[in-house]
Motif scaffolding. Structure first.
Motif, mmCIF file in Angstrom:
data_model
loop_
_atom_site.group_PDB
_atom_site.id
_atom_site.type_symbol
_atom_site.label_atom_id
_atom_site.label_comp_id
_atom_site.label_asym_id
_atom_site.label_seq_id
_atom_site.Cartn_x
_atom_site.Cartn_y
_atom_site.Cartn_z
ATOM 1 N N UNK A 130 1.030 -0.831 0.077
ATOM 2 C CA UNK A 130 -0.282 0.104 -0.368
ATOM 3 C C UNK A 130 1.033 0.522 0.114
ATOM 4 N N UNK A 131 0.862 1.913 -1.022
ATOM 5 C CA UNK A 131 1.584 3.465 -0.573
ATOM 6 C C UNK A 131 0.151 4.623 -0.986
ATOM 7 N N UNK A 132 0.547 5.987 -1.127
ATOM 8 C CA UNK A 132 0.193 6.947 -0.827
ATOM 9 C C UNK A 132 0.337 7.521 -2.802
ATOM 10 N N UNK A 149 0.619 -1.046 -5.462
ATOM 11 C CA UNK A 149 -0.695 -0.754 -4.287
ATOM 12 C C UNK A 149 -0.860 0.775 -3.938
ATOM 13 N N UNK A 150 -1.373 1.820 -4.706
ATOM 14 C CA UNK A 150 -1.461 3.089 -4.502
ATOM 15 C C UNK A 150 -2.841 3.509 -4.872
ATOM 16 N N UNK A 151 -3.080 4.663 -4.248
ATOM 17 C CA UNK A 151 -4.072 6.039 -4.353
ATOM 18 C C UNK A 151 -4.381 6.833 -5.502
ATOM 19 N N UNK A 155 -8.590 9.632 -9.476
ATOM 20 C CA UNK A 155 -9.845 8.606 -9.286
ATOM 21 C C UNK A 155 -10.081 8.351 -8.335
ATOM 22 N N UNK A 156 -9.642 8.542 -7.390
ATOM 23 C CA UNK A 156 -9.817 8.733 -5.557
ATOM 24 C C UNK A 156 -9.150 7.483 -5.268
ATOM 25 N N UNK A 157 -9.356 6.009 -6.410
ATOM 26 C CA UNK A 157 -9.708 5.150 -5.899
ATOM 27 C C UNK A 157 -7.595 4.236 -5.945
#
Length: 257
Positions: A130-132, A149-151, A155-157
């Motif tokens: 998980x990343x920013x 996996x980043x935000x 899209x904010x997804x």
């Protein structure tokens, strides 16, 4: 690489091939095997090939393309086992009791990020690292490629992409951020697939409820550009044997910064 070499070694002598999983990779393998003259059966629990990538309407077009080429589709079917003959695979057993004879089975049903080695690292692991929005997993720790996996800041997804173009573009952004550029990673997801004489390119994301609207070309002729729309929002541009047209259509995407 080992799987690719094994497939190349086995295909010349396999008369019958079963593909388990009708995503992009499974469809490409089926197309390659059929082009070599093999008897091909493609199995998937969903109703059409590549349903997760391009949705039901375009997936039906993929199905028709393979059927015209002689591929036997077993959509909506699950696999429950394998039968062997003299130490080699002889058949694939389906959940409904059907037995599909084969000389070679290729399983292409997805991947799992290899993050076990990071279990005690203190990083957040959730279907990847998980990343920013900057691909930063922790202070001075970044992740790149299939495992990241980043935000997405547009899209904010929370997003994890498995393709070569993403790994390349993400690495460029992370290299800049290591040098303190503080640049968010804002790609437009992209993939392409070549099957038989058809090139399909998708910029963006086709949601399950997307409406597909033709904007250029002729679907019957197998050369067109279409948009995937959710409500009033364009979420993807699709090129079907139309590389130039889809590059232009990409400009309509909401996720382009």
């Amino acid at each position: 690489m080992d799987d690719a070499l094994a497939l190349r070694r086995e295909l010349p002598t396999a008369r019958r091939v079963v593909g388990i999983g009708a995503g992009v990779l499974g469809c490409e393998i089926a197309a390659a095997a059929r082009s070599l003259g093999r008897q091909v059966t493609l199995i998937d629990p969903l109703s059409v090939p590549m349903a997760r990538q391009i949705g039901g309407e375009l997936g039906a077009r993929i199905a028709a393309m393979h059927q015209r080429r002689g591929v036997h589709l077993r959509m909506g079917a699950g696999v429950c086992g394998f039968n062997s003959v003299n130490g080699r695979i002889g058949a694939v057993e389906l959940a409904d009791g059907e037995v599909v004879p084969t000389d070679l089975a290729v399983i292409a049903v997805g991947s799992v990020p290899a993050t076990d080695w990071l279990t005690s690292s203190g990083l957040t692991l959730s279907d990847g690292i998980a990343c920013d929005a900057y691909c930063r997993a922790a202070p001075d720790v970044y992740a790149v490629g299939d495992v990241a996996r980043w935000r997405h800041p547009v899209t904010g997804v929370s997003t994890r992409l498995e393709n070569r173009t993403n790994a390349t573009e993400q690495a460029i952004t992370v290299a800049a951020n290591i040098l303190r550029a503080d640049r968010p990673y804002t790609p437009t997801p992209y993939f392409w697939t070549d099957q038989y004489d058809t090139k399909i390119q998708v910029h963006g994301v086709i949601a399950p409820d997307s409406r597909i609207r033709l904007i250029e070309g002729d679907a019957a002729a197998g050369r067109f550009v279409a948009l995937a729309e959710s409500g009033d929002t364009v979420t993807a541009a699709i090129g079907w044997n139309h590389p130039r047209g889809v590059r232009t259509a990409r400009r309509r995407l909401v996720m382009d910064p």
